[in-house]
Design a protein around this motif. Structure first.
Motif, short mmCIF file in Angstrom:
data_model
loop_
_atom_site.label_atom_id
_atom_site.label_comp_id
_atom_site.label_asym_id
_atom_site.label_seq_id
_atom_site.Cartn_x
_atom_site.Cartn_y
_atom_site.Cartn_z
N UNK A 450 50.33 28.81 41.72
CA UNK A 450 51.62 28.31 41.25
C UNK A 450 52.49 29.37 40.63
N UNK A 451 52.09 30.63 40.74
CA UNK A 451 52.84 31.71 40.13
C UNK A 451 54.11 32.00 40.91
N UNK A 452 55.11 32.45 40.20
CA UNK A 452 56.35 32.89 40.87
C UNK A 452 56.15 34.23 41.56
N UNK A 453 55.03 34.89 41.20
CA UNK A 453 54.71 36.16 41.87
C UNK A 453 54.30 35.84 43.30
N UNK A 454 54.99 36.42 44.27
CA UNK A 454 54.76 36.05 45.66
C UNK A 454 53.54 36.72 46.27
N UNK A 455 53.07 37.80 45.68
CA UNK A 455 51.94 38.52 46.27
C UNK A 455 50.78 38.58 45.27
N UNK A 456 49.57 38.72 45.77
CA UNK A 456 48.42 38.81 44.86
C UNK A 456 48.43 40.12 44.08
N UNK A 457 47.67 40.14 43.00
CA UNK A 457 47.50 41.35 42.21
C UNK A 457 46.33 42.12 42.81
N UNK A 458 46.58 43.30 43.33
CA UNK A 458 45.54 44.10 43.96
C UNK A 458 44.78 44.89 42.90
N UNK A 459 43.46 44.85 42.97
CA UNK A 459 42.61 45.55 42.02
C UNK A 459 42.05 46.78 42.70
N UNK A 460 42.47 47.94 42.24
CA UNK A 460 42.03 49.18 42.86
C UNK A 460 40.58 49.47 42.50
N UNK A 461 39.86 50.13 43.40
CA UNK A 461 38.50 50.57 43.05
C UNK A 461 38.58 51.64 41.97
N UNK A 462 37.49 51.89 41.27
CA UNK A 462 37.53 52.89 40.19
C UNK A 462 37.93 54.26 40.71
N UNK A 463 38.80 54.92 39.95
CA UNK A 463 39.25 56.26 40.34
C UNK A 463 38.21 57.31 39.98
N UNK A 464 37.44 57.05 38.92
CA UNK A 464 36.42 58.00 38.47
C UNK A 464 35.06 57.38 38.74
N UNK A 465 34.26 58.06 39.51
CA UNK A 465 32.92 57.56 39.82
C UNK A 465 31.91 58.69 39.66
N UNK A 466 30.66 58.31 39.61
CA UNK A 466 29.58 59.30 39.53
C UNK A 466 28.55 58.97 40.60
N UNK A 467 27.78 59.97 40.96
CA UNK A 467 26.70 59.80 41.92
C UNK A 467 25.39 59.60 41.16
N UNK A 468 24.65 58.57 41.55
CA UNK A 468 23.36 58.28 40.92
C UNK A 468 22.27 58.35 41.98
N UNK A 469 21.08 58.78 41.60
CA UNK A 469 20.01 58.94 42.61
C UNK A 469 19.64 57.61 43.25
N UNK A 470 19.27 57.67 44.53
CA UNK A 470 18.85 56.46 45.24
C UNK A 470 17.58 55.88 44.63
#
Length: 609
Positions: A450-470
């Motif tokens: 019901x929002x007047x906003x016509x488009x959804x709010x896009x959630x970006x993936x994290x810009x900062x990530x780290x590598x963790x061992x498998x």
């Protein structure tokens, strides 16, 4: 601006089918800012997919809607936010139902938002799109090589879609498969205006969410020390997390409700279903080694010492496939010569099923015969016959139910069985394949209805990530002590002085052990080695294929006197398809506590747990 007061978040569900009036009670007595709940598991995601396939209007957890309908007037009156993952595989349908219910009840100003992007069924059912998806715990296993055809899939997404929904004015946030802790992380991040790189604060929110996600588990349920709080263990309270602006939290409960929040049952819940020292989440990785818990008042436990790191660029996803059909039968055996009666029954069963086409078949005895039992019930054990088949015709009545029932007139002395013959009818089951998936590939977004906003709010993936061992770190204690240095020992159940808590994650079982006193911890560290835990499992360790190669990961939490194990590939496929009666691994900790071991007399003299 000065920091806000602590946010109070109340949990009202630990699983599908939880207490139907918990939300109303929390809204009435909890004095909370936000209500959250966990309605999902690896099993009911798959069943919701089947329900949606049969009826496109279904596929969500209707129990949430029932609770909300009973509570909505109080929630609106008190201005409480509500965040749920009950959308399951049909978040849109549940959001529409919630909006319709609110309007029908006169609450047209209540704003509903829904968080999408977790449902990756279209991706995993398209062979061209899932070529590179690898198993969560075994990076050499690829989804494309799975013998089953994927039926549906969900990715575990984080809490920032929730944050953006509340910022856009939503009062009720409907999510699908966000992580169990995401509603708490999202609520705390919104309330305290945390940034996406506030790693330590977010990690604290993750642990707070982990502690309350299972509802009454942290107010006295499923606790090895339950005897100390027995009078309070009726109609248990659901928990509340008070989270500070810095991310530490205090776990408590509504004063008017039963149960108890103690340091020890909070430690038990902390150890439940852990991955090890690092808790990976799509928003943050919580470093848990130095977690500290303090009883600061009755029913108030302060939790701190957690630090955070950037999340990985990937998140967990669960892929479900139709595994086939399963059926089972239960025979009861009592009196003398139980082992011989079992052998007779086993021989007869192996004969009638000599040409079976089952994919899984087991005949297992549960219980131990009693000597001079006080009643027939006290002296009864049961024999469980379990079978799975890929095709329904291979486990139909003529292939399973009728042959078993025909044995009743040629069986052991005192034969009787479970008379609910429906268990012998074939029923469908799902199999699970956990994978890791790039968060950048997910279409994470928030819609405000019901929002007047016509488009959804896009959630970006994290810009900062780290590598963790498998493969996660595993180690024996660095502070091993000669067990003889603790003085004379006496054979007694391990659980006389050691608490334990166990659970599941897909096919893996985790078990956390801890002691009450600091001077007992060096003994626990030195006693509970990887080789020791394998020996304590006894015959259970040798069940299943490739048990000799089964991986065990060990770590320690010194500030709470705990040793933790993660046992991979132990639950016969996990709850959706396991042949075990304890497919969730919830009883493993209690089983291991019952094993008789040499315990220092000085510790036993303090009294049993």
């Amino acid at each position: 601006m000065p920091p806000k007061r602590d946010i109070r978040i109340g949990n009202v569900s630990g699983a599908t089918g939880d207490s139907p009036h918990a939300m109303r009670r929390m809204a009435q007595d909890g004095n909370v800012d936000v209500i959250v709940g966990d309605w999902l598991s690896e099993m009911n995601i798959a069943w919701n997919a089947i329900a949606k396939d049969q009826d496109p209007s279904l596929g969500y957890e209707a129990g949430f809607l029932t609770q909300l309908s009973e509570s909505i007037d109080l929630i609106v009156e008190k201005g409480i936010k509500v965040i749920t993952n009950a959308g399951a595989l049909n978040t849109q349908a549940l959001a529409a139902q919630v909006q319709e219910m609110c309007r029908a009840r006169g609450h047209k100003d209540v704003v509903i938002a829904m968080v999408l992007g977790d449902d990756i069924s279209q991706t995993v059912t398209d062979p061209a799109k899932c070529q590179n998806l690898l198993h969560l715990d075994h990076p050499d296993w690829a989804l494309k090589d799975w013998q089953l055809e994927p039926y549906c899939g969900v990715a575990y997404i984080g809490g920032w879609g929730i944050v953006e929904g509340i910022k856009a004015g939503a009062d009720i946030i409907i999510c699908g498969r966000v992580t169990d802790a995401s509603p708490v992380i999202g609520a705390a991040a919104w309330w305290h205006n945390w940034a996406r790189d506030d790693w330590d604060r977010l990690a604290g929110g993750l642990v707070a969410g982990h502690l309350i996600e299972c509802g009454p588990y942290v107010t006295g349920a499923n606790f090895s020390g339950f005897k100390s709080i027995l009078p309070e263990l009726v109609d248990l309270a659901f928990p509340i997390a008070e989270i500070t602006s810095e991310g530490s939290c205090t776990i408590t409960k509504p004063e008017a409700h039963a149960g108890a929040v103690t340091k020890h049952n909070t430690i038990a819940q902390f150890l439940y279903e852990l991955q090890g020292e690092q808790y990976l989440n799509p928003d943050v990785v919580a470093n848990l080694h130095n977690v500290t818990m303090e009883q600061v008042a009755p029913n108030r436990v302060h939790v701190h010492g957690i630090t955070g790191s950037p999340p990985p660029a990937t998140t967990k996803a669960m892929i479900a496939a139709k595994g086939g059909y399963q059926a089972e039968a239960t025979f009861y055996i009592n009196g003398l010569d139980v082992s011989e009666k079992v052998e007779m029954m086993r021989n007869q069963l192996l004969h009638i099923f000599r040409d079976h086409k089952f994919s899984k078949f087991s005949i297992e005895l549960y219980g131990t015969p009693a000597s001079n039992p006080s009643s027939q019930q006290a002296g009864t054990v049961f024999l469980r016959v379990f079978a799975q088949a890929k095709k329904k015709e291979d486990i139909c009545a003529e292939k399973f139910k009728i042959p078993i029932y025909a044995l009743r007139m040629q069986s052991y002395p005192g034969y009787h069985m479970n008379l609910d013959f429906r268990t012998m009818d074939p029923k469908p089951f799902m199999e699970i394949f956990p994978v890791i998936i790039s968060m950048a590939s997910l279409d994470h977004q928030t819609h405000v209805l019901g929002s007047t906003v016509s488009s959804p709010i896009l959630i970006e993936p994290p810009k900062i990530t780290s590598k963790y061992p498998d493969i996660r770190d595993s180690y024996e204690t660095a502070n091993a002590v000669d067990l003889a240095s603790f003085g004379p020992t006496q054979l007694a159940p391990l659980g006389h002085i050691v608490h334990a808590r166990s659970g599941d994650k897909a096919d893996n079982s985790n078990i956390g052990f801890f002691v009450r006193n600091q001077d007992e911890y060096p003994w626990l560290q030195s006693f509970l080695t990887v080789s020791r835990i394998k020996s304590l499992f006894g015959d259970d360790w040798t069940k299943g294929e490739n048990h000799a190669d089964r991986r065990v990961e060990r770590c320690e939490f010194p500030n709470i006197f705990a040793v933790h194990f993660r046992v991979l590939d132990f639950l016969d496929g996990g709850i959706a398809s396991s042949s075990r009666i304890d497919g969730l691994g919830k009883g493993i900790g209690e089983y291991l506590r019952s094993k008789v071991v040499p315990i220092p007399v000085q510790f036993l003299e303090r009294g049993c747990i």
